[in-house]
Design a protein around this motif. Structure first.
Motif, PDB file in Angstrom:
ATOM      1  N   THR B  21       0.857  -1.184   0.000  1.00  0.00           N
ATOM      2  CA  THR B  21       0.000   0.000   0.000  1.00  0.00           C
ATOM      3  C   THR B  21       0.888   1.227   0.000  1.00  0.00           C
ATOM      4  N   GLU B  23       0.507   5.904   0.161  1.00  0.00           N
ATOM      5  CA  GLU B  23      -0.460   6.924   0.530  1.00  0.00           C
ATOM      6  C   GLU B  23      -0.221   8.230  -0.196  1.00  0.00           C
ATOM      7  N   ASN B  50      -3.790   4.751   0.554  1.00  0.00           N
ATOM      8  CA  ASN B  50      -4.345   5.518   1.680  1.00  0.00           C
ATOM      9  C   ASN B  50      -4.489   6.980   1.281  1.00  0.00           C
ATOM     10  N   ALA B 163      -3.188   2.091  12.972  1.00  0.00           N
ATOM     11  CA  ALA B 163      -1.753   2.350  12.898  1.00  0.00           C
ATOM     12  C   ALA B 163      -1.092   1.806  14.151  1.00  0.00           C
ATOM     13  N   GLN B 190      -0.922  -0.669   9.783  1.00  0.00           N
ATOM     14  CA  GLN B 190       0.164  -0.031   9.042  1.00  0.00           C
ATOM     15  C   GLN B 190       1.041   0.657  10.081  1.00  0.00           C
ATOM     16  N   THR B 191       2.335   0.354  10.045  1.00  0.00           N
ATOM     17  CA  THR B 191       3.194   0.865  11.122  1.00  0.00           C
ATOM     18  C   THR B 191       3.780   2.232  10.779  1.00  0.00           C
ATOM     19  N   LEU B 219       1.452  -4.520   8.131  1.00  0.00           N
ATOM     20  CA  LEU B 219       2.136  -3.933   6.983  1.00  0.00           C
ATOM     21  C   LEU B 219       3.225  -2.996   7.526  1.00  0.00           C
ATOM     22  N   GLY B 221       5.744  -0.105   7.696  1.00  0.00           N
ATOM     23  CA  GLY B 221       5.757   1.232   7.098  1.00  0.00           C
ATOM     24  C   GLY B 221       7.163   1.712   6.757  1.00  0.00           C
ATOM     25  N   HIS B 284       3.814  -0.777   3.657  1.00  0.00           N
ATOM     26  CA  HIS B 284       3.105   0.479   3.430  1.00  0.00           C
ATOM     27  C   HIS B 284       4.170   1.531   3.141  1.00  0.00           C
TER      28      HIS B 284
END
Lengths: 221, 309
Positions: B21, B23, B50, B163, B190-191, B219, B221, B284
């Motif tokens: 993912t 963003e 995102n 998160a 998502q981290t 996921l 980050g 992510h």
């Protein structure tokens, strides 16, 4: 107790400058503890305002007085004469006292303080917020430390990602409420409680529910 | 586990693929071209995108409208929603609004404090916190009910995420905090940006020990650094960020005109290393105002082509 902070002289002057007889009126309980609105502070403020009036070349009589609490009828009696004399009052009580007084007298009552929070005396000269009077105390679940009053996001389930070395992301001088809560739960050997989900809060007992009132039938005359 | 929602992200994760993912931040104006342009750059290299919700408390075009623009292009948005700006009425209403556009992913956040943004004098709401928002979406989806208890006609079908910051303090509750988010209903995580790989791996080991990786998709980050200056800024100025000295030094030791390239290299190496970590279900990639670099990172990290599900 209620903590307040005196408004700047300029702002106070704007409130009172059109009046001839001004009473600076102290409240000698909560706001006297933080040395902002007690009877002694009212006296000092009155002299500052007299100097201001002289500087501005305005004819004005400024007196001072005060009572123990401006949030209860019975204390007003002894200051009745001074209050009647004045054509305006500058009250150095919290917002409660200012309003209570304004309800009693048909004359302008101006606030001398900004009412800042409900707090404690951490050490001499340090006053710190501890409660927001949300109307439904959750301290039993949070190790006796209130995240509503002490977390900048009033988070009920744990710290946000901005908690760093014990302080809040908004300011290094603000302790992270959730760091304090976790430390306290560890100290009390209650860490397993951290994983209990805090129920969605009923804010109707807070400001959201409108003005609050407590009636005790048993103590009425 | 079979998918509970029509979310493409959910299907990819449940099929056992490493998900990707990314963003995009909406513009500070009403022209949707910018967000569409950003999404077009990355759409073939990620499974979902995102859309941030007034990130860093700076007022922008809203996340929901931006998600709708993506949806109209046939893309898969993840609606980020913070509890800072809306009470429970507005949150539930926006969830239904998103569901009416068949937006199938939501990320529940508390949001940065407003003092960081363009409205430091504004109120923050926090009627609910992020865990309570997770519970709210799950209740709306799974029970078909509003928080108030009434039935919802055509409940939202959303894959629900949260998160996690493995690096924030207090460290001893990092894993319990994740467990709590899972308990509240998080299905994917998502981290925060990972630069301290050892610390992240320690966190992963601890959550695997508790079996949490079987209950939630993690996921990892990643944000590529553009320069040594950015690394120093992230290290010193961004709350909750853990940038080891070695990372700053590696960038600082690189000639200025090569630092961006080095930042991308670090990001790719991190993905390659973290792919092997038990419990990591995907990545992510948050390339802040650097979306054009995402395809290259995804390809170099061996995550391209994306699976079709």
């Amino acid at each position: 107790m209620i903590v307040g902070e005196q408004k700047p002289i300029e702002e106070l002057w704007e409130s009172i400058k059109g009046h001839q007889k001004v009473l600076v009126f102290g409240c000698n309980t909560c706001v006297a503890v933080c040395q902002q609105g007690g009877n002694k502070e009212a006296e000092i403020l009155a002299s500052l305002l007299r100097m201001k009036a002289t500087q501005e070349g305005v004819e004005m009589e400024i007196q001072d007085s005060g009572i123990e609490r401006q949030c209860e009828h019975e204390f007003f009696e002894k200051a009745e004469g001074r209050i009647q004399w004045a054509d305006a009052v500058l009250s150095t009580a919290c917002g409660i006292g200012v309003q209570f007084m304004a309800e009693k007298y048909a004359k302008p009552v101006y606030p001398g303080l900004n009412t800042t929070f409900l707090g404690a005396v951490e050490k001499l000269g340090h006053y710190v917020e501890r409660c927001q009077a949300c109307g439904q105390c959750i301290l039993a679940a949070t190790g006796g430390i209130c995240p509503i009053a002490r977390c900048a996001k009033r988070l009920l389930n744990g710290p946000c990602g901005g908690s760093t070395k014990g302080h809040c992301e908004i300011n290094k001088d603000v302790p992270c409420a959730w760091q304090l809560i976790v430390d306290r739960l560890q100290q009390l050997n209650l860490m397993e409680r951290y994983e209990d989900l805090a129920p969605i809060k009923n804010w109707s007992t807070d400001r959201a529910g409108g003005p609050r009132k407590l009636v005790r039938e048993d103590v009425q005359l | 586990m079979s998918a509970k929602t029509p979310s493409r992200l959910e299907k990819i994760l449940r099929a056992g693929h490493l998900a990707v993912t990314s963003e995009c931040g909406p513009p500070r104006g009403s022209d949707p071209k910018e967000i569409v342009h950003k999404a077009e750059m990355i759409k073939n290299h990620v499974d979902a995108i995102n859309i941030t919700d007034n990130q860093t408390s700076v007022c922008r075009l809203c996340s929901l409208a931006s998600c709708i623009h993506l949806k109209q292009l046939g893309l898969e948005p993840v609606l980020q929603m913070v509890t800072r700006d809306r009470n429970r009425i507005a949150l539930q209403s926006d969830i239904l609004g998103a569901a009416s556009w068949d937006i199938h992913n939501i990320l529940c956040l508390s949001g940065d404090h407003q003092s960081f943004g363009d409205s430091p004098q504004g109120q923050n709401v926090h009627d609910l916190d992020s865990l309570q928002l997770l519970q709210t979406v799950r209740k709306m989806r799974d029970e078909g009910k509003f928080l108030g208890g009434d039935d919802i006609k055509r409940p939202p079908a959303m894959f629900v995420g949260a998160a996690a910051n493995p690096f924030a303090d207090p460290f001893e509750i990092r894993v319990p905090r994740l467990a709590k988010k899972v308990k509240a209903g998080a299905e994917f995580i998502q981290t925060q940006c990972i630069y301290n790989l050892e610390k992240f791996e320690l966190w992963m080991r601890q959550l695997v020990d508790r079996g949490l990786h079987e209950q939630v998709y993690i996921l990892a980050g990643l944000t590529p650094m553009k320069s040594a200056g950015m690394a120093r800024y992230m290290k010193n100025r961004v709350p909750g960020m853990d940038v080891p000295d070695a990372v700053v030094k590696r960038l600082a030791d690189t000639p200025k005109d090569k630092q961006a390239e080095e930042g991308i290299k670090i990001c790719i190496e991190s993905i390659q290393r973290l792919k092997e970590v038990k419990g990591v279900a995907g990545f992510h990639i948050m390339a802040i105002e650097w979306e054009e670099k995402v395809p290259g990172i995804v390809e170099a990290a061996g995550l391209y082509p994306r699976p079709s599900v």
